[in-house]
Structure formats: C-alpha cells, structure tokens
Design a protein around this motif. Structure first.
Motif, PDB file in Angstrom:
ATOM      1  N   LEU A 383       1.024  -1.015  -0.313  1.00  0.00           N
ATOM      2  CA  LEU A 383       0.163  -0.074  -0.193  1.00  0.00           C
ATOM      3  C   LEU A 383       0.864   1.379   0.353  1.00  0.00           C
ATOM      4  O   LEU A 383       0.822   2.369  -0.396  1.00  0.00           O
ATOM      5  N   ASP A 384       2.250   1.544   0.283  1.00  0.00           N
ATOM      6  CA  ASP A 384       3.328   2.310   0.033  1.00  0.00           C
ATOM      7  C   ASP A 384       3.187   2.547  -0.924  1.00  0.00           C
ATOM      8  O   ASP A 384       4.615   3.832  -1.261  1.00  0.00           O
ATOM      9  N   ILE A 385       3.319   2.100  -1.743  1.00  0.00           N
ATOM     10  CA  ILE A 385       3.575   2.077  -4.022  1.00  0.00           C
ATOM     11  C   ILE A 385       2.840   3.269  -4.400  1.00  0.00           C
ATOM     12  O   ILE A 385       3.680   4.856  -4.714  1.00  0.00           O
ATOM     13  N   PRO A 386       1.732   3.801  -3.562  1.00  0.00           N
ATOM     14  CA  PRO A 386       1.087   4.933  -4.273  1.00  0.00           C
ATOM     15  C   PRO A 386       1.328   5.803  -3.979  1.00  0.00           C
ATOM     16  O   PRO A 386       1.390   6.215  -2.344  1.00  0.00           O
ATOM     17  N   LYS A 387       2.273   7.278  -3.996  1.00  0.00           N
ATOM     18  CA  LYS A 387       2.695   7.943  -3.003  1.00  0.00           C
ATOM     19  C   LYS A 387       2.047   9.139  -3.015  1.00  0.00           C
ATOM     20  O   LYS A 387       0.603   9.826  -3.682  1.00  0.00           O
ATOM     21  N   HIS A 388       1.624   9.867  -2.120  1.00  0.00           N
ATOM     22  CA  HIS A 388       0.725  10.894  -1.317  1.00  0.00           C
ATOM     23  C   HIS A 388      -0.873  10.652  -1.491  1.00  0.00           C
ATOM     24  O   HIS A 388      -1.288  11.289  -2.107  1.00  0.00           O
ATOM     25  N   ASN A 389      -1.282   9.158  -1.427  1.00  0.00           N
ATOM     26  CA  ASN A 389      -2.326   9.209  -1.564  1.00  0.00           C
ATOM     27  C   ASN A 389      -3.140   9.178  -0.672  1.00  0.00           C
ATOM     28  O   ASN A 389      -2.672   7.863   0.565  1.00  0.00           O
ATOM     29  N   THR A 390      -3.877   9.518   0.115  1.00  0.00           N
ATOM     30  CA  THR A 390      -4.609   9.818   0.649  1.00  0.00           C
ATOM     31  C   THR A 390      -5.554   8.106   1.639  1.00  0.00           C
ATOM     32  O   THR A 390      -5.375   8.060   2.417  1.00  0.00           O
ATOM     33  N   ALA A 392      -4.734   5.943   0.567  1.00  0.00           N
ATOM     34  CA  ALA A 392      -4.087   4.503   1.005  1.00  0.00           C
ATOM     35  C   ALA A 392      -3.168   4.673   2.180  1.00  0.00           C
ATOM     36  O   ALA A 392      -2.607   3.702   3.225  1.00  0.00           O
ATOM     37  N   GLN A 396      -3.845   1.726   5.102  1.00  0.00           N
ATOM     38  CA  GLN A 396      -2.445   1.306   5.570  1.00  0.00           C
ATOM     39  C   GLN A 396      -2.874   1.253   7.664  1.00  0.00           C
ATOM     40  O   GLN A 396      -2.415   0.626   8.169  1.00  0.00           O
ATOM     41  N   LYS A 464       6.667   0.891   3.736  1.00  0.00           N
ATOM     42  CA  LYS A 464       8.113   0.169   3.091  1.00  0.00           C
ATOM     43  C   LYS A 464       8.234  -0.083   4.213  1.00  0.00           C
ATOM     44  O   LYS A 464       8.449  -1.825   4.658  1.00  0.00           O
TER      45      LYS A 464
END
Length: 524
Positions: A383-390, A392, A396, A464
């Motif tokens: 779930l950390d792959i998308p950056k700056h995604n609220t 996601a 998490q 990560k």
C-alpha cells in the motif's frame, strides 16, 4: 530380616498411595472446566489479575514515551527545529527507547535470584518501591539526558514485573484457568498501552508542561496499589514447597480456593510436591546454566522464540503507531485517535483470545495468527507504492489496526501461556527471565533502527517497513511449524515427562502420558 521386608512393604504401600493420589488429581485437573475452576479458585483469579497490575506499568511507560514524539508540547520542550517544526531527533528517540529496553534487559536477568531467594511477594514489593523513586526523575526531568537516565532505571523494575506476573499466575492457578490467567499478562500490557495512548491523546491539545507531566505522574498510582494489596496476597505454593515450607504452602492453597475440603488440598499439595520431586530428579539445581542443559535447552529455546517473535514479527510498528501515522501523513490529532483505536482493538482481541484458547490448542492459534499477520504486513508494504495517496494512507492505518487485533487475539496472549507452560516449575523464573532478556535485547536493536527507518529526516520508509517485518514474520512462521509444541490440556508434570522423552513438536498433542505416570519414581 522380617523388619526389613515390612519396611520395604510400607515404603511400597506409601509410594503407591502417592502415585494414586497424583493420578487422581491429574485426572481431576483434566476434568475441571473453566467456569467450575473459576468458581472453585476465585481468589487465584483475583490475585493473578492483581499481580498483572505491575505489567500495566511495563506497557504504559514505553508506549507513552513513543507517543510523546508526536506531542507538540513535548516536542517544543525537548525537541529541535527542523524545517520550521520542532521534532525529537532520531538519535534521541533511539536513546529514550533504548533506556527502557536496556533497563528491562538487565532487570529481567537480575530477577531470577531474588525471585527464588525471597519469593514473589517480597520481590515485587521491592520493585514497587524502586519504581516510585525513579518516577520522580522522569517527572522532574529538565532535559532529555535526565529523562533518559530515568527511563533506564525505571526499566529495571519493568524487567522484574514482566517476569514476576506470569510466573505467579502459573504458580497459583489450576490447569483449567492457566491459559486465561497467564494470557491476562498480555491484557495488562494492552491496558497499559491503551491508558498511555488515551492519556497522550487527552493532553495533545495542551501547550504547557502539564501535557507530559500528568502522564508521568499517573505512574505513581499503580505501585502504591500494589504495595497495599501485597500485604494480603498469598505466596506461590510451588515456591513454598521448594523452600521446605509445606504448612505455609498448604495455607497458601487455602487462600487461593473456596474449597475448604482438607483432603482435596492435601491431594493438590502432593501433586505439587511430586512435580517438584520429578524436576529435581531431572535437574539437580536451579541455575541459569541449567536452563541450557538436557531437555531444558529445548524448553528455553521455545520460550525465547515465542517471546522474541513479539519483537521481530512486526510489533515495533505498533509501538510506534502514533509516530508512524503522523509520518505517513495523518494530522497529529487523527494520528492520536488512530493510536487509541489501535490499542482498543488490542484490548478486544485479547479478551476474545480467552474463549479461543478454551477450545483450541496453543500451537493452532499461534500458527494461524502468524500466517494472517504475515500476510497483513506485506499488504501494508504494498500500500506504500502509491505516493501521497490519502486513501492508501488510511488503508495502511486500518491494516495496522487489523494486525493489532489479530496479534492480540493470537500470538500476543498465547506467548505468555506458552512461556509459563513450556518452562519447568523449578526453572520457570530463570527461563522466563532469559526469554525476556533476549526479547529486550532485540527490542534495543529495533529501538535503534525504527526511528532511523521511519523518521522523515532519515530513512523515511513509512509503510515499506511492512516488507521487512513481513519477511521476518514468514521465517518465524516456518520455525513455529517445526518447533512449537502443543501444551493445551497438560499438567506441569505431564509436560515434564513429554519434554524429557524428547517427543517432537508435532506429536505433543497425541502423546499418551498415562503409562509414564504409573512408572514415576519406582522404589529401587
């Protein structure tokens, strides 16, 4: 010659009576249900829970300090400016976290001798006085150096607490209650963490020194309660038997049960004495070295691993949950609320573990819990792959809460059941001390690493970290399948026999002990 024959006959008759008593009490232990056991031993339930108050302190302090890293008033008082905001630097987060962990490591190893020399009650009373003194340093600390020293010396007492509570619970409760009462040690940890999170969330909006002084002051409550109650608490009957104080052991049993049947108490006392005698035949002394000899080496390995998995299997992320949430992008207030929700789920999960362990084996619950937890850790990483995604970020945080729920329903409480059941009664204090010390040692390693791993000015791993803990958790799952035995429904004497016979972990549940019980200590 006739006198000699008569003497041998008398010894044989007496020995046969003792064995019959042991077998009868063992059968009665197996037949005793949970609710009937709770009705028969209500005072054992109460005093086990009472000793767990000490563990609340051990759960409260580390969680509180890690929560302070996201507390604005604490950051402003003890922190430094970084890009226009006050932060507690990674080195100082490491130092404060290590202080408590180092203290626990030393305290756990130091606990073995006084626990056997002075008993559970007097050792715990001395630790309470110690804690009261060092809380003063935490409360009045003017800088991080003094606070860190206070954490180290307060941690010494916590190392004692986390050994004494499970040892006492396993010593005073019957087989039917042993799982729930020893698992309550984990509940005490969760309660301590929950109170710490709730307290930190309650003072989050305060801007003065009370924001962090009030939580420190709360720690004075528990040792005072313990000191008052210990005046009336019964000592461990197992410890009293080892000291040769049979009458005192019987008196302690009377204080632990509502059954005033003298015959029943005498029979229970015989079982305790015979268990101690069997273990003295297996190991003559009770030193730390004996924990690594013969079948005790295997028992020490199992106790150490199930306790160590609490640290290396993902729990450091939970300890830093509030800080993790803020680093992941949540607002400070939302991060604290998520932290409170995280520990609340842990509380519910631990309570749900009680009916689970009444019906299912320790090995089954532990392994299934590990499998689910390992999967969740990898999901957190993905779930950390998308950056700056609220979305996601919230996902998490949600999965961390689910992980906590599963952990506290399976691995967390079952760990304390296993370390009490796997260790021998004579070496229980020292075996649990070793397991606690190893756990604390690895806790120090992750205390050093986690701030650098999560801090925005260092590794900035965020979710990560789930990859790392997921991989470690997977390795631990393999160990559990190969080495973790099933101890459900076994008396301490039965477990001594099975371990001494060298039965493999996967055959523990099906192994028949009846014939071996009949052969115990035949007169030569």
């Amino acid at each position: 010659m006739n006198d000699k024959i008569q003497t041998e006959d008398t010894v044989d008759e007496k020995h046969g009576t003792v064995l019959d008593t042991v077998i009868q009490v063992t059968q009665a232990e197996h037949e005793l249900g949970f609710w009937k056991g709770a009705k028969l031993y209500p005072k054992a339930v109460f005093w086990s829970a009472f000793f767990c108050i000490a563990v609340i302190m051990a759960g409260f302090d580390p969680q509180l300090v890690s929560s302070f890293y996201a507390l604005p008033a604490f950051q402003k008082k003890y922190g430094q400016l970084y890009e226009g905001e006050y932060i507690i630097s990674a080195p100082w987060q490491t130092g404060l976290g290590m202080g408590n962990a180092v203290g626990q490591l030393v305290g756990a190893l130091a606990c073995g001798w006084p626990l056997e020399r002075f008993g559970r009650k007097r050792t715990l009373a001395a630790c309470c006085c110690w804690s009261i003194a060092w809380i003063f340093m935490q409360f009045f600390s003017s800088n991080l150096t003094i606070l860190c020293i206070g954490e180290i010396f307060a941690g010494l007492g916590y190392g004692f607490y986390v050994v004494i509570a499970p040892v006492y619970a396993s010593d005073v409760c019957p087989l039917a209650l042993r799982g729930v009462l020893t698992a309550s040690v984990n509940l005490a940890f969760v309660i301590g963490q929950f109170i710490a999170q709730g307290t930190a969330a309650g003072v989050e909006s305060k801007t003065d020194a009370l924001a962090y002084k009030i939580p420190f002051a709360i720690q004075w409550v528990w040792p005072v309660i313990l000191l008052v109650g210990l005046c009336f608490a019964p000592e461990s009957p197992y410890w009293l038997v080892r000291q040769g104080r049979r009458d005192d052991a019987k008196h302690a049993l009377e204080k632990l049960t509502s059954n005033k049947d003298r015959t029943g108490l005498d029979a229970m006392l015989v079982l305790i004495e015979e268990t101690d005698l069997l273990e003295r035949e297996i190991e003559a002394s009770t030193t730390y070295l004996d924990c690594f000899k013969g079948s005790n080496l295997r028992r020490t390995e199992i106790c150490t691993m199930v306790y160590l998995i609490q640290v290396i299997g993902g729990n450091p992320l939970i300890g830093y949950s509030t800080f993790f949430f803020t680093q992941a992008g949540l607002a400070s207030a939302n991060a604290f609320y998520m932290g409170v929700g995280n520990t609340a789920l842990g509380f519910v999960g631990t309570c749900l573990s009680w009916p689970l362990m009444l019906k299912h084996g320790r090995r089954t619950i532990y392994i299934r819990g590990m499998a689910v937890m390992t999967t969740i850790l990898f999901i957190i990483g993905f779930l950390d792959i998308p950056k700056h995604n609220t979305g996601a970020i919230w996902a998490q945080a949600t999965f961390m809460d689910i992980w906590t729920f599963v952990y506290q329903m399976t691995v967390g409480p079952i760990c304390f059941v296993l370390i009490c059941e796997v260790s021998s009664t004579r070496l229980r204090g020292r075996t649990i001390a070793i397991a606690t010390a190893v756990q604390s040692l690895f806790g120090i390693v992750f205390t050093i690493g986690m701030p650098y791993m999560l801090s925005s000015e260092q590794g900035d791993w965020k979710g990560k970290a789930g990859y790392l803990f997921g991989a470690i958790s997977a390795c631990c799952l393999v160990w559990c399948y190969l080495r973790l035995p099933e101890t459900f429904g076994r008396t301490f004497q039965e477990l001594d026999i099975i371990f001494d016979a060298g039965i493999s972990a996967r055959k523990f549940a099906s192994y028949e002990v009846v014939q071996e019980v009949h052969e115990l200590r035949k007169v030569e």
